[in-house]
Enzyme design. Structure first.
Site, PDB file in Angstrom:
ATOM      1  CB  ILE A   1      38.949  33.367  44.866  1.00  0.00           C
ATOM      2  CG1 ILE A   1      39.276  31.344  46.223  1.00  0.00           C
ATOM      3  CG2 ILE A   1      38.982  33.265  44.066  1.00  0.00           C
ATOM      4  CD1 ILE A   1      37.920  31.280  46.161  1.00  0.00           C
ATOM      5  CG  HIS A   2      43.496  36.897  43.357  1.00  0.00           C
ATOM      6  ND1 HIS A   2      44.820  37.030  42.995  1.00  0.00           N
ATOM      7  CD2 HIS A   2      44.934  35.959  44.067  1.00  0.00           C
ATOM      8  CE1 HIS A   2      46.288  36.301  42.466  1.00  0.00           C
ATOM      9  NE2 HIS A   2      45.818  35.301  43.631  1.00  0.00           N
TER      10      HIS A   2
END
Lengths: 101, 314
Positions: free
Chosen positions: A28-29
């Site tokens: 989850i960037h």
């Protein structure tokens, strides 16, 4: 978690919880976080994400980023409010689809 | 989560300059009591009240004493020390590790570490760092700024404008401590607020996205940590029936067992509340200095009301 009192008496609706796994290769960037927050913010319910004992609002970019959701990590989506089930389903769907990455 | 030996090798314990000599694969060993102990008495063979749940520190005194013993007794003393189930052993002054020590440590899967620090310095620093590491910690949703030395946590529902208000305060000379996620630790000096490493010094502003505050506004616009002095709760203007209008009885909230004053500010869309927050912070400082405007005015009113047998002077 917030320092404000829980207003359990005024909360109408119910609670929904689902466990998910981060499937997309980069975790989850920023981009998936933005998509997640946008999705969660469309609901009236309070939506939170939990990982390793840390709970953050799923409507907060900074909150979601601080969870450091690396690929393969497990998270718990929890919603409370009038549209709790729909909110959890929508957010869980993003995890399922690997945030379209 | 209890502390483990690995925590003594992390960035927050860097000043201990520890190097692992043996037991690198057992660094997940817990430290049940976050304190240090010098095991001198235990090494003489007296084991009652031995604080075996603490980090053990050996210096020149212990090692020199052991040299006065014969090899069998020495080996036996190390064996019994490690058999007590200590979390780990640290040698000061880069002292040499005798083979019988290493053998006893390996048999009990206990890490042994070494540092160049002198024993008293090591014991002091290690005790302080263990205290810090074991301090109760809480992550709250809220933005923290330092307003001229006053640490303020802004909290409120998503979308109320915590970050926008913080940005306004930073533009007026405050420093950002944490945006949207604040980590609080209970230390002896009070609650210490800091940000989470991954997003440190960044802010998210709706409509712009992620900003790196020191690049944008200079290094003085950020602070790594700050003692928390007050909480400012932002509420939608239409739901603010219980807003304090006088300020005679400042509200207090308890966070990790520490009482912190909290004020509630109603926010209407487009209303600039940065000045209100600045005034609240300065008023807080004034109170600390012994001036309470609300109390003094009330005192003045009561005096004028009671003067002359209850007749109000106009």
């Amino acid at each position: 978690m917030s320092t404000t009192e829980r207003k359990s008496s005024t909360t109408i609706g119910r609670e929904a919880i689902r466990e998910v796994v981060v499937k997309n290769p980069l975790g989850i960037h920023a981009r998936p976080a933005a998509l997640l927050v946008r999705t969660a913010s469309a609901f009236r319910s309070e939506v939170t994400l939990e990982k390793g004992g840390q709970i953050v609002s799923a409507k907060s970019i900074m909150g979601v980023l601080t969870l450091a959701g690396h690929p393969g990590s497990k998270m718990r989506i929890r919603a409370e409010g009038p549209d709790a089930e729909k909110a959890v389903a929508a957010v869980a769907d993003l995890f399922e689809k690997g945030f379209y990455e | 989560m209890p502390l483990c030996v690995q925590d003594l090798l992390g960035p927050r314990a860097a000043e201990l300059k520890l190097r692992v000599i043996c037991g690198a694969e057992h660094l997940n060993r817990p430290i049940p009591e976050p304190a240090v102990n010098r095991p001198g008495l235990a090494l003489t063979g007296f084991y009652r009240y031995f604080a075996h749940r603490r980090v053990q520190i050996c210096g020149l005194a212990e090692m020199t004493y052991l040299k006065t013993l014969d090899a069998t007794t020495r080996a036996e003393r190390w064996r019994r020390l490690f058999a007590a189930g200590i979390p780990c052993l640290i040698l000061a002054r880069n002292l040499r590790t005798p083979p019988e020590l290493l053998e006893a440590a390996r048999a009990r899967r206990t890490p042994v570490m070494r540092t160049e620090l002198h024993t008293s310095r090591l014991a002091q620093s290690a005790a302080r760092i263990l205290d810090d590491l074991a301090a109760p910690c809480l992550r709250v949703q809220g933005t923290t700024v330092d307003l001229q030395g006053i640490g303020i946590l802004l909290e409120g529902p998503p979308g109320i404008g915590k970050s926008e208000i913080a940005l306004g305060l930073i533009a007026r000379g405050c420093s950002l401590v944490a945006d949207d996620v604040t980590e609080l630790r209970r230390m002896s000096s009070g609650l210490i607020a800091t940000s989470v490493e991954v997003t440190r010094y960044h802010m998210e502003i709706r409509g712009i996205g992620i900003l790196h505050i020191p690049s944008l506004l200079g290094v003085s616009s950020v602070r790594r940590e700050k003692r928390l002095d007050m909480v400012v709760r932002l509420v939608p203007a239409d739901k603010s029936a219980e807003v304090d209008r006088i300020g005679l009885d400042p509200e207090m909230v308890e966070i990790l067992g520490v009482a912190v004053p909290r004020i509630t500010i109603p926010v209407a869309p487009g209303r600039d509340v940065t000045l209100v927050i600045q005034a609240a912070a300065l008023n807080y400082r004034l109170r600390q200095l012994g001036h309470d405007a609300a109390k003094e005015l009330d005192q003045h009113i009561i005096e004028s009301l009671t003067r002359g047998g209850g007749r109000v002077n106009d």
